[in-house]
Structure formats: C-alpha cells, structure tokens
Design an enzyme around this catalytic site. Structure first.
Site, short mmCIF file in Angstrom:
data_model
loop_
_atom_site.label_atom_id
_atom_site.label_comp_id
_atom_site.label_asym_id
_atom_site.label_seq_id
_atom_site.Cartn_x
_atom_site.Cartn_y
_atom_site.Cartn_z
N PHE A 12 1.40 13.11 6.85
CA PHE A 12 0.67 13.71 8.07
C PHE A 12 0.74 12.95 9.22
O PHE A 12 1.25 13.41 10.35
CB PHE A 12 -0.82 13.30 7.68
CG PHE A 12 -1.97 13.44 8.74
CD1 PHE A 12 -1.93 14.41 9.64
CD2 PHE A 12 -3.15 12.56 8.53
CE1 PHE A 12 -2.95 14.36 10.76
CE2 PHE A 12 -4.08 12.48 9.54
CZ PHE A 12 -4.05 13.51 10.70
N ASN A 33 9.95 9.22 0.18
CA ASN A 33 10.32 9.93 -1.18
C ASN A 33 9.71 11.37 -1.42
O ASN A 33 9.72 11.92 -2.70
CB ASN A 33 9.79 8.94 -2.34
CG ASN A 33 8.26 8.77 -2.13
OD1 ASN A 33 7.53 9.45 -1.85
ND2 ASN A 33 7.62 7.94 -3.23
N ALA A 75 4.78 4.68 5.11
CA ALA A 75 4.73 5.14 3.70
C ALA A 75 3.93 4.22 2.74
O ALA A 75 3.77 2.90 2.92
CB ALA A 75 6.22 4.86 3.07
N TYR A 142 -7.04 0.34 -2.89
CA TYR A 142 -6.46 0.39 -1.50
C TYR A 142 -6.74 -0.45 -0.20
O TYR A 142 -5.48 -0.83 0.27
CB TYR A 142 -6.92 1.97 -0.98
CG TYR A 142 -6.43 2.44 0.23
CD1 TYR A 142 -4.78 2.56 0.61
CD2 TYR A 142 -7.21 2.64 1.44
CE1 TYR A 142 -4.51 2.87 2.17
CE2 TYR A 142 -6.56 2.90 2.86
CZ TYR A 142 -5.41 3.25 2.88
OH TYR A 142 -4.80 3.40 4.11
N ILE A 184 -12.20 15.75 5.88
CA ILE A 184 -11.96 16.87 6.65
C ILE A 184 -11.31 17.85 6.04
O ILE A 184 -11.71 19.46 6.12
CB ILE A 184 -11.30 16.15 8.08
CG1 ILE A 184 -11.89 15.10 8.40
CG2 ILE A 184 -10.86 17.16 8.95
CD1 ILE A 184 -12.36 14.92 9.62
N PHE A 200 -20.04 13.76 -1.05
CA PHE A 200 -20.40 12.37 -2.03
C PHE A 200 -21.40 11.35 -1.62
O PHE A 200 -20.95 10.86 -0.48
CB PHE A 200 -19.17 11.98 -2.76
CG PHE A 200 -18.23 12.93 -3.40
CD1 PHE A 200 -18.68 13.34 -4.68
CD2 PHE A 200 -17.23 13.62 -2.72
CE1 PHE A 200 -18.03 14.48 -5.45
CE2 PHE A 200 -16.49 14.51 -3.30
CZ PHE A 200 -17.15 15.16 -4.70
N ARG A 207 -18.26 6.97 9.51
CA ARG A 207 -16.87 6.67 9.67
C ARG A 207 -16.52 6.51 11.28
O ARG A 207 -17.35 7.06 11.83
CB ARG A 207 -16.07 7.94 9.11
CG ARG A 207 -16.18 7.73 7.51
CD ARG A 207 -15.49 6.63 6.84
NE ARG A 207 -15.39 6.66 5.40
CZ ARG A 207 -16.47 6.21 4.66
NH1 ARG A 207 -17.51 5.33 5.34
NH2 ARG A 207 -16.37 6.07 3.26
N GLU A 270 -15.86 3.38 -1.74
CA GLU A 270 -15.92 4.37 -0.48
C GLU A 270 -17.06 3.41 0.30
O GLU A 270 -18.18 3.15 -0.21
CB GLU A 270 -16.20 5.55 -0.78
CG GLU A 270 -15.37 6.45 -1.23
CD GLU A 270 -15.32 8.00 -1.05
OE1 GLU A 270 -14.37 8.54 -0.33
OE2 GLU A 270 -16.42 8.29 -1.24
N1 LIG Z 1 -4.50 9.33 7.66
C1 LIG Z 1 -5.49 8.39 7.65
O1 LIG Z 1 -6.67 8.55 7.96
C2 LIG Z 1 -5.20 6.69 7.63
C3 LIG Z 1 -6.26 5.98 7.69
C4 LIG Z 1 -5.75 4.51 7.76
C5 LIG Z 1 -4.49 4.33 7.49
N2 LIG Z 1 -3.42 5.13 7.16
C6 LIG Z 1 -2.23 4.84 6.60
O2 LIG Z 1 -1.32 5.51 7.63
C7 LIG Z 1 0.05 5.67 6.86
C8 LIG Z 1 0.23 7.02 6.79
O3 LIG Z 1 -0.86 7.78 6.15
P1 LIG Z 1 -0.99 9.48 6.54
O4 LIG Z 1 -2.17 9.89 6.38
O5 LIG Z 1 0.29 10.04 7.11
O6 LIG Z 1 -0.56 9.95 4.67
P2 LIG Z 1 0.50 10.79 4.15
O7 LIG Z 1 0.21 10.75 2.54
O8 LIG Z 1 0.31 12.30 4.67
O9 LIG Z 1 1.99 10.06 4.49
C9 LIG Z 1 2.54 9.11 3.52
C10 LIG Z 1 4.08 9.58 3.49
O10 LIG Z 1 4.50 8.36 2.89
C11 LIG Z 1 5.75 9.07 1.66
N3 LIG Z 1 5.50 7.95 0.62
C12 LIG Z 1 4.49 7.61 -0.03
N4 LIG Z 1 4.76 6.72 -1.06
C13 LIG Z 1 6.09 6.32 -0.73
C14 LIG Z 1 7.02 5.53 -1.37
N5 LIG Z 1 6.74 4.59 -2.23
N6 LIG Z 1 8.20 5.50 -0.85
C15 LIG Z 1 8.66 6.37 0.28
N7 LIG Z 1 7.68 7.14 0.84
C16 LIG Z 1 6.57 7.33 0.36
C17 LIG Z 1 4.68 10.19 1.42
O11 LIG Z 1 5.81 11.25 0.72
C18 LIG Z 1 4.11 10.80 2.67
O12 LIG Z 1 5.38 11.59 3.53
C19 LIG Z 1 -0.39 5.34 5.33
O13 LIG Z 1 -0.02 3.91 5.33
C20 LIG Z 1 -1.79 5.01 5.34
O14 LIG Z 1 -2.32 4.22 4.38
C21 LIG Z 1 -3.91 6.53 7.48
#
Ligand SMILES: NC(=O)c1ccc[n+]([C@@H]2O[C@H](COP(=O)([O-])OP(=O)(O)OC[C@H]3O[C@@H](n4cnc5c(N)ncnc54)[C@H](O)[C@@H]3O)[C@@H](O)[C@H]2O)c1
Length: 312
Positions: A12, A33, A75, A142, A184, A200, A207, A270
């Site tokens: 995302f 991956n 990732a 997490y 969302i 839930f 948030r 949560e």
């Molecule tokens: N979306 C949010 O609201 C939010 C909030 C706080 C922090 N984050 C952090 O932002 C980062 C991106 O989140 P996102 O929402 O885009 O998540 P997402 O799941 O859409 O994207 C994560 C990507 O990482 C890849 N991935 C996961 N594990 C992997 C591994 N072991 N090796 C290689 N690739 C791997 C997945 O295939 C995916 O493309 C994450 O670190 C997440 O913890 C997101």
C-alpha cells in the site's frame, strides 16, 4: 542520480511512495516477497527495478543494496491482529527482518536509512497525545517488533556511523489499499456491498488518520534531510478520531448516512486511545499534513468504487 533500495515497495504505502520518488528524480529498486503486495498495485512499474526476495534472505538484500545510496525499509507484516495470532511470523519478518536489512545496508556501505515504524502500536496505552519523548509500551507483538526495529536502528546508527531515521506512521488512509485488512478497507467494503459495518469494541477507541500522500511527502523529506545519527519522528495528523466517528464519516462520504453499524467485543492487542503530536517533524522535516479526514476518505472511497465496485 540518488539510488534507493525500497523494501516492501509493492504494498500500500510503497505503491504510493515509489512513483513519488521517481517523480522526484530518484532511481528506485524495489525488493518485495509479494506476500501482501503485488507488482500490479505499483503505478509506473516499468520504471522500477523489481527484485522478488524475502528480507530474511540477507544475501539477497545485500546484493540489492550494493551500489545504492539509501534504503527505505517498509517491508513488514503490518497487522496488529495477525501478530497476536502468529507472533512468531511477525517477529521473523519485522524484528529479525529489520536487523537483516540494516546489516545488509551496513555491509554494502550504505550510510542513509529510513525505517517505517508505527505511532500507535509502539506506544500501547500511553496517554495521548504522544510525542518523541513519550515512553513506548507496546501491547501487541507487532508494536514490540517495531520497537525492536527502532532499537536496532539506534544501535546501527551509533555503532556504524549510519544516519537512520525512524518514522512512526499514524493510521494511513488512501488508494491502493484494497488488500489491507484494517478498519477503513473493511468499512468501505461493507458500505459498497450494503452489509452492516462491524466495530470491535464500543467505538470509542481513537486513532490518528493520515492521508497516504501526506505521509509519503514526509518520508521523502526525511530521506532528503538525511539527519545525522539516529532520529525518530511521528508522522501523524495530530487529530483524535473515534472509530465510531470514522464509520459515521465514511457513511456520509458514501451518501449512506443511515447505514447499519454493529458492535462486537474488543480484540486483544488493539490500543484504546491514540493520536500523536507531529511538532518535531514539522520543525525539523517541514512535515505538514494538508488533507482533511473528509478529503482523505472521499479520495479513498472513490478509488475503491473505481477499482473494486460492489460484489456481484
Ligand atoms: N498502513 C498503515 O497504516 C501503517 C501504519 C504504521 C506503520 N506502517 C508500516 O508501514 C510499512 C508499510 O505498510 P503497508 O501498509 O504498505 O503494508 P503492506 O502490507 O501493504 O505492504 C508491505 C509490503 O512488504 C512486503 N513484505 C512483507 N513481508 C516481507 C518480507 N519478509 N520480505 C519482503 N517483502 C515483504 C509485502 O509483500 C508488501 O508488499 C510497514 O512496515 C508497516 O508496518 C503502516
């Protein structure tokens, strides 16, 4: 041209960030991956070098990192609820995975890294508004995995003279999030398919919602500023919004103000209340969110309508 290794770039946030980096003149290699993300999510994907690999494979990360100027490490397994069900996988991807990415970057001689951390999950039930001086007390695996990641960022920065910036993201909203399992996406699907929205808990949990375009501008700014040493910033909207208020606003955006909302028991891990003060990011990175919650939800809703539509 500055060469970036972007891990998790097909998810995302990566699919929103990657094209912005290209527009700003960076050369971007993505390592993913595809466990959650997909090349098809990524606009302009022919403008990236894309490597299919797991961050647990340190040699693959090292080979991808060689010759790059900076790493942006996104990732991770990002779900609080999934981390409670399977803490082991979460630890391997997020804590050990972050260690391997940092170690590969160190071995490749990279001195500039940006790490995706989290604002809410890392803080647990620390009373909000939180800032960079608040004491993190995660209540989910997490949250703990991201705190461990920040610990390694601090250690690598000091031990190996690397500039590492950890950015604590708020709850991010925006297009290219159909694969996500957060509130969302689930609420939007319920609205599109005329099914009740399920919350839930009693809906009073709060948030801090940030539009993905604002977040990505903050990430690019942190990358360009390249602050010396180890630094942490909250990238947030600074606004406390209850989950019930979020559901109601989405119902209005969808022009279904009387849509049914149901309540089920609260889930473990949560947090109760969360929002962050982004003053430090504003002063040091020039971070200033510009989209209101209403605007962010409208753009996201329209994206879902265009890309997904109701179930047939
Ligand atoms: N979306 C949010 O609201 C939010 C909030 C706080 C922090 N984050 C952090 O932002 C980062 C991106 O989140 P996102 O929402 O885009 O998540 P997402 O799941 O859409 O994207 C994560 C990507 O990482 C890849 N991935 C996961 N594990 C992997 C591994 N072991 N090796 C290689 N690739 C791997 C997945 O295939 C995916 O493309 C994450 O670190 C997440 O913890 C997101």
């Amino acid at each position: 041209m500055t060469k970036i290794l972007l891990t998790g770039g097909c998810g995302f946030i990566g699919s929103n960030l990657g094209p912005l980096l290209i527009d700003q003149g960076f050369e971007v290699t993505i390592l993913d991956n595809f466990s959650k993300g997909d090349i098809s999510y990524l606009p302009k994907h022919d403008q990236f070098e894309i490597i299919e690999a797991d961050i647990g494979d340190e040699e693959a990360v090292y080979n991808a990192a060689k010759g790059k100027d900076a790493v942006i490490h996104l990732a991770a397994l990002g779900s609080v609820v999934e981390s409670v069900v399977n803490p082991n996988d979460n630890f391997i991807s997020n804590a050990e995975g972050t260690f391997k990415v940092l170690n590969a970057a160190r071995r490749a001689g990279i001195k500039r890294c940006v790490f995706a951390s989290t604002g809410g999950a890392i803080m647990g039930n620390t009373p909000p508004p939180v800032n960079e001086t608040s004491l993190p007390k995660p209540i989910s695996p997490y949250g703990a995995s991201k705190l461990a990641g920040e610990g390694y960022c601090s250690a690598f920065s000091h031990a190996y003279d690397m500039n590492i910036t950890a950015l604590r993201f708020a709850n991010v909203i925006g297009p290219i999030s159909a694969h996500k399992k957060g509130a969302i996406t689930v609420f939007i699907r319920a609205l599109m398919n005329n099914k009740p929205i399920t919350i839930f808990g009693d809906g009073k949990a709060t948030r801090d919602f940030l539009f993905v375009k604002d977040l990505c501008k903050g990430i690019v700014s942190a990358l360009i500023k390249n602050k010396p040493g180890f630094n942490v910033y909250h990238l947030a909207s600074g606004e406390e919004v209850s989950v019930k208020q979020l559901a109601k606003t989405l119902c209005e955006v969808a022009e279904k103000p009387d849509h049914e909302i149901r309540f089920e028991s609260k889930r473990k891990g949560e947090v109760e209340r969360n929002f962050a003060d982004y003053k430090k990011a504003k002063e040091e990175l020039g971070f200033l969110p510009s989209f209101t919650l209403d605007e962010a939800l409208k753009i996201t809703w329209n994206w879902f309508l265009e890309h997904e539509g109701p179930e047939s």
